[in-house]
Design a protein around this motif. Structure first.
Motif, PDB file in Angstrom:
ATOM      1  N   GLU A   1       0.824  -1.212   0.000  1.00  0.00           N
ATOM      2  CA  GLU A   1       0.000   0.000   0.000  1.00  0.00           C
ATOM      3  C   GLU A   1       0.854   1.255   0.000  1.00  0.00           C
ATOM      4  OE1 GLU A   1      -3.716   1.984   2.541  1.00  0.00           O
ATOM      5  OE2 GLU A   1      -2.814   0.074   3.161  1.00  0.00           O
ATOM      6  N   GLY A   2       1.964   1.205   0.727  1.00  0.00           N
ATOM      7  CA  GLY A   2       2.860   2.354   0.773  1.00  0.00           C
ATOM      8  C   GLY A   2       3.827   2.434  -0.383  1.00  0.00           C
ATOM      9  N   LYS A   3       3.699   1.496  -1.347  1.00  0.00           N
ATOM     10  CA  LYS A   3       4.580   1.449  -2.523  1.00  0.00           C
ATOM     11  C   LYS A   3       6.044   1.236  -2.135  1.00  0.00           C
ATOM     12  CE  LYS A   3       1.034   2.381  -5.142  1.00  0.00           C
ATOM     13  NZ  LYS A   3       0.382   1.322  -5.945  1.00  0.00           N
ATOM     14  N   ASP A   4       6.255   0.624  -0.961  1.00  0.00           N
ATOM     15  CA  ASP A   4       7.626   0.331  -0.538  1.00  0.00           C
ATOM     16  C   ASP A   4       8.161  -0.924  -1.231  1.00  0.00           C
ATOM     17  OD1 ASP A   4       7.685   2.473   1.272  1.00  0.00           O
ATOM     18  OD2 ASP A   4       6.645   1.275   2.780  1.00  0.00           O
ATOM     19  N   ILE A   5       7.256  -1.787  -1.692  1.00  0.00           N
ATOM     20  CA  ILE A   5       7.644  -2.975  -2.446  1.00  0.00           C
ATOM     21  C   ILE A   5       6.769  -3.067  -3.688  1.00  0.00           C
ATOM     22  CG2 ILE A   5       8.552  -4.291  -0.496  1.00  0.00           C
ATOM     23  CD1 ILE A   5       5.905  -5.721  -0.278  1.00  0.00           C
ATOM     24  N   ASP A   6       7.254  -3.814  -4.678  1.00  0.00           N
ATOM     25  CA  ASP A   6       6.526  -3.940  -5.946  1.00  0.00           C
ATOM     26  C   ASP A   6       5.668  -5.202  -5.993  1.00  0.00           C
ATOM     27  OD1 ASP A   6       7.995  -1.650  -7.100  1.00  0.00           O
ATOM     28  OD2 ASP A   6       9.701  -3.031  -7.024  1.00  0.00           O
ATOM     29  N   LEU A   7       6.218  -6.293  -5.448  1.00  0.00           N
ATOM     30  CA  LEU A   7       5.548  -7.590  -5.455  1.00  0.00           C
ATOM     31  C   LEU A   7       5.651  -8.201  -4.067  1.00  0.00           C
ATOM     32  CD1 LEU A   7       7.238  -8.970  -8.702  1.00  0.00           C
ATOM     33  CD2 LEU A   7       4.905  -8.058  -8.571  1.00  0.00           C
ATOM     34  N   ALA A   8       4.778  -9.151  -3.772  1.00  0.00           N
ATOM     35  CA  ALA A   8       4.859  -9.808  -2.470  1.00  0.00           C
ATOM     36  C   ALA A   8       4.309 -11.225  -2.562  1.00  0.00           C
ATOM     37  CB  ALA A   8       4.097  -9.015  -1.410  1.00  0.00           C
TER      38      ALA A   8
ATOM     39  N   ALA B   1       1.633  -4.734  -6.473  1.00  0.00           N
ATOM     40  CA  ALA B   1       1.156  -3.442  -5.979  1.00  0.00           C
ATOM     41  C   ALA B   1       0.329  -2.718  -7.035  1.00  0.00           C
ATOM     42  CB  ALA B   1       2.335  -2.578  -5.543  1.00  0.00           C
ATOM     43  N   SER B   2       0.498  -3.106  -8.293  1.00  0.00           N
ATOM     44  CA  SER B   2      -0.205  -2.423  -9.377  1.00  0.00           C
ATOM     45  C   SER B   2      -0.577  -3.415 -10.466  1.00  0.00           C
ATOM     46  CB  SER B   2       0.681  -1.313  -9.959  1.00  0.00           C
ATOM     47  OG  SER B   2       0.087  -0.748 -11.110  1.00  0.00           O
ATOM     48  N   ARG B   3      -1.672  -3.148 -11.136  1.00  0.00           N
ATOM     49  CA  ARG B   3      -2.088  -4.007 -12.246  1.00  0.00           C
ATOM     50  C   ARG B   3      -1.236  -3.764 -13.480  1.00  0.00           C
ATOM     51  NH1 ARG B   3      -6.813  -6.554 -11.075  1.00  0.00           N
ATOM     52  NH2 ARG B   3      -7.955  -5.749  -9.271  1.00  0.00           N
ATOM     53  N   LEU B   4      -0.648  -2.603 -13.562  1.00  0.00           N
ATOM     54  CA  LEU B   4       0.236  -2.278 -14.682  1.00  0.00           C
ATOM     55  C   LEU B   4       1.673  -2.427 -14.219  1.00  0.00           C
ATOM     56  CD1 LEU B   4      -1.604   0.887 -16.071  1.00  0.00           C
ATOM     57  CD2 LEU B   4      -1.722  -1.458 -16.932  1.00  0.00           C
ATOM     58  N   MET B   5       2.316  -3.487 -14.670  1.00  0.00           N
ATOM     59  CA  MET B   5       3.677  -3.776 -14.232  1.00  0.00           C
ATOM     60  C   MET B   5       4.670  -3.488 -15.346  1.00  0.00           C
ATOM     61  SD  MET B   5       3.452  -7.334 -12.109  1.00  0.00           S
ATOM     62  CE  MET B   5       2.808  -8.207 -13.536  1.00  0.00           C
ATOM     63  N   PRO B   6       5.800  -2.852 -15.015  1.00  0.00           N
ATOM     64  CA  PRO B   6       6.859  -2.696 -16.022  1.00  0.00           C
ATOM     65  C   PRO B   6       7.459  -4.057 -16.376  1.00  0.00           C
ATOM     66  CG  PRO B   6       7.612  -1.954 -13.872  1.00  0.00           C
ATOM     67  CD  PRO B   6       6.144  -2.209 -13.745  1.00  0.00           C
ATOM     68  N   ASN B   7       8.169  -4.109 -17.471  1.00  0.00           N
ATOM     69  CA  ASN B   7       8.718  -5.369 -17.958  1.00  0.00           C
ATOM     70  C   ASN B   7       9.657  -6.022 -16.959  1.00  0.00           C
ATOM     71  OD1 ASN B   7       9.039  -7.351 -20.037  1.00  0.00           O
ATOM     72  ND2 ASN B   7      11.079  -6.510 -20.428  1.00  0.00           N
TER      73      ASN B   7
END
Length: 297
Positions: free
Chosen positions: A138-145, A265-271
């Protein structure tokens, strides 16, 4: 403005413990290194190193101690920026949250395998309970979990990219043969799915309980069970030979399986994040098999 080349020399000298060894790290002669340190000191107007020629050793002055931490961070950031830009758009860093009880050996195998295939990507990991990992997302401290959750649980705000079922087992130490109420529990902190499962199962069976030991570390949980401090509920990968499985005859019935889910964290993930997802999906395995040394008792 600081000269990054001078700061890099300063860091190398401090870390190597001397001008000569520091120079070897950056392919500079001892005299060149001395000149660069002197130039940095002149720019700041204060000494950074105390030179003890007899022992060929150096010590930081008070101002040097203040600077060294900043110098390391500046040099590291500059190096990272250079690597990312020179490696092209495919390079980058991905921050992955990992459950506290995730098997360390399996994690190291995954990280090393990913690094061999994608040397241009830096993969940083952060450990914690699932509730903590959700907070980091939620805090955007990590990208995946990788999080623990109920099987089929609604994804909520974070899309589930993959999932693996895991079976849970009641365990105790071999010295804890008679378990009476209130049942002594060895558990993770509040918010842990295993802790919630234990309490729900016992209260549904009409049994009272007490927390005998609590830890944020899987190693601590395993050791406490082995030391007969209480019983716990753990996945197959966490059961040790020093643990005995509790049976239905003792009042400990099987609980529904949980699952390990990979969320974003997001539905749109960079490559670069997609590379991590594809690798974990292809290579991650959750062990539901308990060692024979444990089941034999």
């Amino acid at each position: 403005m600081f000269d990054l080349e001078l700061l890099r020399t300063f860091v190398c000298v401090v870390d190597a413990g001397g001008f000569t060894r520091g120079g070897e790290r950056i392919n500079r002669t001892q005299s060149t290194v001395s000149q660069q340190i002197r130039k940095l000191e002149e720019q700041l107007g204060r000494p950074l190193l105390l030179r003890q020629r007899a022992g060929k050793s150096i010590h930081l002055t008070e101002d040097g101690e203040r600077l060294i931490g900043y110098a390391r961070r500046l040099v590291q950031l500059a190096t990272e920026a250079h690597s990312v830009v020179c490696a092209g758009a495919e390079a980058g860093m991905v921050k992955l949250g990992v459950p506290e009880d995730f098997d360390v050996q399996q994690l190291m195998t995954l990280l090393s395998g990913f690094a061999r295939q994608h040397a241009e990507v830096r993969l940083d990991t952060f450990n914690g309970l699932s509730v903590d990992l959700y907070a980091r997302l939620e805090g955007k401290d990590i990208d995946l979990a990788l999080v623990k959750r109920d099987v089929g649980q609604e994804p909520g705000a974070y899309p589930v990219l993959a999932s693996w079922p895991e079976h849970l087992y009641w365990v105790a130490g071999y010295g804890l043969q008679s378990i009476v109420s209130p049942v002594p529990l060895v558990v993770f902190g509040q918010g842990c799915i295993y802790r919630n499962r234990i309490i729900h199962a016992l209260e549904s069976a009409g049994r009272t309980w007490r927390v005998a030991f609590s830890s944020q570390s899987l190693t601590g949980i395993q050791a406490a069970v082995s030391a007969n401090l209480g019983i716990s509920l753990v996945p197959a990968s966490a059961v040790l030979p020093s643990h005995r499985l509790l049976r239905e005859q003792e009042g400990f019935f099987p609980v529904p399986p949980s699952e390990l889910a990979l969320v974003s964290a997001s539905r749109l993930m960079p490559n670069v994040q997609r590379k991590v997802v594809d690798y974990l999906t292809a290579h991650l395995e959750v062990s539901n098999v308990i060692k024979k040394a444990t089941t034999a008792h």
